[in-house]
Design an enzyme around this catalytic site. Sequence first.
Site, PDB file in Angstrom:
ATOM      1  N   PHE A 232      -2.471  21.925  14.040  1.00 17.72           N
ATOM      2  CA  PHE A 232      -2.881  22.702  12.877  1.00 17.72           C
ATOM      3  C   PHE A 232      -4.151  22.117  12.268  1.00 17.72           C
ATOM      4  O   PHE A 232      -4.268  20.891  12.122  1.00 17.72           O
ATOM      5  CB  PHE A 232      -1.812  22.651  11.767  1.00 17.72           C
ATOM      6  CG  PHE A 232      -0.476  23.206  12.141  1.00 17.72           C
ATOM      7  CD1 PHE A 232      -0.169  24.551  11.949  1.00 17.72           C
ATOM      8  CD2 PHE A 232       0.508  22.369  12.658  1.00 17.72           C
ATOM      9  CE1 PHE A 232       1.085  25.042  12.264  1.00 17.72           C
ATOM     10  CE2 PHE A 232       1.765  22.856  12.979  1.00 17.72           C
ATOM     11  CZ  PHE A 232       2.053  24.208  12.783  1.00 17.72           C
ATOM     12  N   ASP A 233      -5.061  22.990  11.854  1.00 21.97           N
ATOM     13  CA  ASP A 233      -6.108  22.585  10.932  1.00 21.97           C
ATOM     14  C   ASP A 233      -5.462  22.373   9.566  1.00 21.97           C
ATOM     15  O   ASP A 233      -4.334  22.811   9.318  1.00 21.97           O
ATOM     16  CB  ASP A 233      -7.175  23.682  10.876  1.00 21.97           C
ATOM     17  CG  ASP A 233      -8.317  23.337   9.941  1.00 21.97           C
ATOM     18  OD1 ASP A 233      -8.637  22.146   9.790  1.00 21.97           O
ATOM     19  OD2 ASP A 233      -8.887  24.266   9.341  1.00 21.97           O
ATOM     20  N   GLY A 234      -6.190  21.705   8.662  1.00 16.40           N
ATOM     21  CA  GLY A 234      -5.646  21.441   7.336  1.00 16.40           C
ATOM     22  C   GLY A 234      -6.013  22.496   6.314  1.00 16.40           C
ATOM     23  O   GLY A 234      -5.226  23.393   6.010  1.00 16.40           O
TER      24      GLY A 234
END
Length: 304
Positions: A162-164
């Site tokens: 996941f990106d943040g």
Amino acid sequence: MSASLQNRLVVAISSRALFDFEEENTVFDRDNDAAYRALQHQRLEVPASPGVAFSLVRKLLAFNTPEQARVEVVLLSRNDPVSGLRVFRSCQAHGLPSIQRGVFTQGREPFGYLRPLGAHLFLSANEADVRQALHLGYPAARVLTESAQAGNAHPQEVRIAFDGDAVLFSDEAERVFQAQGLDAFQRHESDKAAQPLPQGPFKPLLVALHRLQQASGSSGMRIRTALVTARSAPAHERAIRTLMDWNIAVDEAMFLGGLPKGEFLREFEPDFFFDDQTGHVTSAARHVPAGHVSSGIANAPLAG
């Protein structure tokens, strides 16, 4: 007693996300829906090849045991029912007989059915459907159908990256970066290091995956997650503290300070990667299955 999907992780997925229907889709775009339906009918006995999200779905379904169904995958597609028949037959041919539910809308917007499904994730190749699903509060991503297929080095692990900002977290910090630049962003995040970030659209999926991991029992499967973000020190601290506040741990965290994410993801070998930035998603798709999360300021419509 009526059937129920309660206490299951529910993934709603379109036909093009699960299987490779790009040749058929070209016929749809070039000719019309009638030609598309005719081709699907002609190929009814020909199983479609696995698509970008196939590995993710297959591994998630492996959490189910004869004693306990923990994951439900439902086909949710703009396809017509005849094309849907081919999709179900392709599921059987590729060893996914537990996919037994589907909604086929023959061109009509399908995202409204996410509510009665209680979906924790919606994967589709249709940008408009993904945007609407996100607007309704469901984790959703547009699958890049040109993505590399997942590797097979970790058959007992579902690996998700996941990106943040604007994915797991809100786009609060990203808005500061867009408006005032990197130095202001770093100061903002340092000043607020002890203040958890508001949740982003994919926090509910992370929570559901955490719950699935804890309940995995005798399935022999596990989930491995990674946070892969353009943040770097000192802005890393707020991201970590936010996860601590949620009482959820990720297995790996990569604070790349703007470096291209693709090669790092190639080493992690996820079954899927989610990011809101088209550049990062395109870079990732050359190496791993990837999806674009059209949320946050980076995806806001341009002022006319």
